[in-house]
Design a protein around this motif. Structure first.
Motif, short mmCIF file in Angstrom:
data_model
loop_
_atom_site.label_atom_id
_atom_site.label_comp_id
_atom_site.label_asym_id
_atom_site.label_seq_id
_atom_site.Cartn_x
_atom_site.Cartn_y
_atom_site.Cartn_z
N GLU A 125 -4.86 15.36 -0.75
CA GLU A 125 -4.12 14.99 -1.95
C GLU A 125 -3.76 13.50 -1.99
N THR A 126 -3.86 12.84 -0.86
CA THR A 126 -3.54 11.41 -0.79
C THR A 126 -4.77 10.53 -1.02
N VAL A 127 -5.97 11.10 -0.91
CA VAL A 127 -7.20 10.33 -1.04
C VAL A 127 -7.25 9.52 -2.33
N PRO A 128 -6.99 10.12 -3.51
CA PRO A 128 -7.09 9.31 -4.74
C PRO A 128 -6.12 8.14 -4.76
N LYS A 129 -4.93 8.33 -4.22
CA LYS A 129 -3.93 7.26 -4.18
C LYS A 129 -4.37 6.13 -3.26
N LEU A 130 -4.91 6.49 -2.08
CA LEU A 130 -5.35 5.48 -1.13
C LEU A 130 -6.59 4.75 -1.65
N ILE A 183 0.84 -1.19 0.00
CA ILE A 183 0.00 0.00 0.00
C ILE A 183 0.88 1.25 0.00
N ALA A 184 1.96 1.22 0.76
CA ALA A 184 2.88 2.35 0.80
C ALA A 184 3.49 2.61 -0.57
N GLU A 185 3.91 1.55 -1.24
CA GLU A 185 4.50 1.71 -2.57
C GLU A 185 3.49 2.31 -3.55
N GLU A 186 2.26 1.84 -3.49
CA GLU A 186 1.21 2.32 -4.40
C GLU A 186 0.79 3.76 -4.11
N THR A 187 0.93 4.21 -2.88
CA THR A 187 0.48 5.55 -2.52
C THR A 187 1.61 6.57 -2.42
N TYR A 217 3.41 5.17 8.02
CA TYR A 217 2.35 6.17 7.87
C TYR A 217 1.04 5.52 7.42
N VAL A 218 1.12 4.56 6.52
CA VAL A 218 -0.07 3.83 6.09
C VAL A 218 -0.69 3.12 7.30
N ALA A 219 0.13 2.48 8.10
CA ALA A 219 -0.38 1.80 9.29
C ALA A 219 -1.01 2.81 10.24
N GLN A 220 -0.40 3.95 10.41
CA GLN A 220 -0.96 4.99 11.27
C GLN A 220 -2.32 5.46 10.75
N LEU A 221 -2.43 5.63 9.44
CA LEU A 221 -3.71 6.02 8.85
C LEU A 221 -4.79 4.98 9.14
N LEU A 222 -4.44 3.72 8.95
CA LEU A 222 -5.43 2.65 9.10
C LEU A 222 -5.73 2.35 10.56
N LYS A 223 -4.92 2.86 11.47
CA LYS A 223 -5.19 2.73 12.91
C LYS A 223 -5.84 4.00 13.46
N ARG A 224 -6.05 5.00 12.57
CA ARG A 224 -6.62 6.31 12.93
C ARG A 224 -5.72 7.07 13.88
N GLN A 225 -4.42 6.92 13.67
CA GLN A 225 -3.44 7.64 14.48
C GLN A 225 -2.81 8.79 13.68
N ALA A 226 -3.22 8.94 12.41
CA ALA A 226 -2.72 10.01 11.55
C ALA A 226 -3.87 10.52 10.71
N GLN A 227 -3.72 11.72 10.19
CA GLN A 227 -4.77 12.35 9.39
C GLN A 227 -4.47 12.20 7.91
#
Length: 116
Positions: free
Chosen positions: A52-57, A28-32, A38-48
């Protein structure tokens, strides 16, 4: 998303979407273009999630619903389960910070000035 949904519930839903994708954090990190942590933090709701990252995710995790993307763009719900310290890896990381922390702080202060 309603305020009644807990961080644990949201994080659980995000983890299910990740698992269904069959991808690991590195993929997921490579694709985004993000880091795996940071990807793990996003998916754990520990980061915002930044707009601009929405389309990639969304491209990396196609089952991610709009409501969860919107939730991820809100300020993070930073917290942790106090039992997490019992996890051996987390315990050792905490121990390393406690052991090396004072020296690292002094080097940071020396190089960049006192942060306080």
């Amino acid at each position: 998303m309603k305020g009644s949904q807990s961080k644990a519930n949201i994080s659980s839903r995000l983890q299910i979407i990740k698992q269904k994708s069959g991808k690991i954090y590195n993929q997921i990190a490579e694709e985004t273009g993000l880091t795996n942590v940071y990807v793990a933090q996003l998916l754990k709701r520990q980061a915002q999630l930044k707009s601009e990252t929405v389309p990639k995710l969304r491209a990396a995790l196609s089952d991610l619903p709009e409501e969860l993307l919107h939730e991820m763009m809100q300020p993070p719900l930073r917290s942790y389960d106090p039992n997490l310290i019992q996890e051996p890896i987390v315990y050792r990381l905490n121990e390393a910070v406690m052991h090396f922390g004072e020296s690292i702080k002094e080097i940071i202060n020396e190089e960049f000035g006192d942060w306080m």
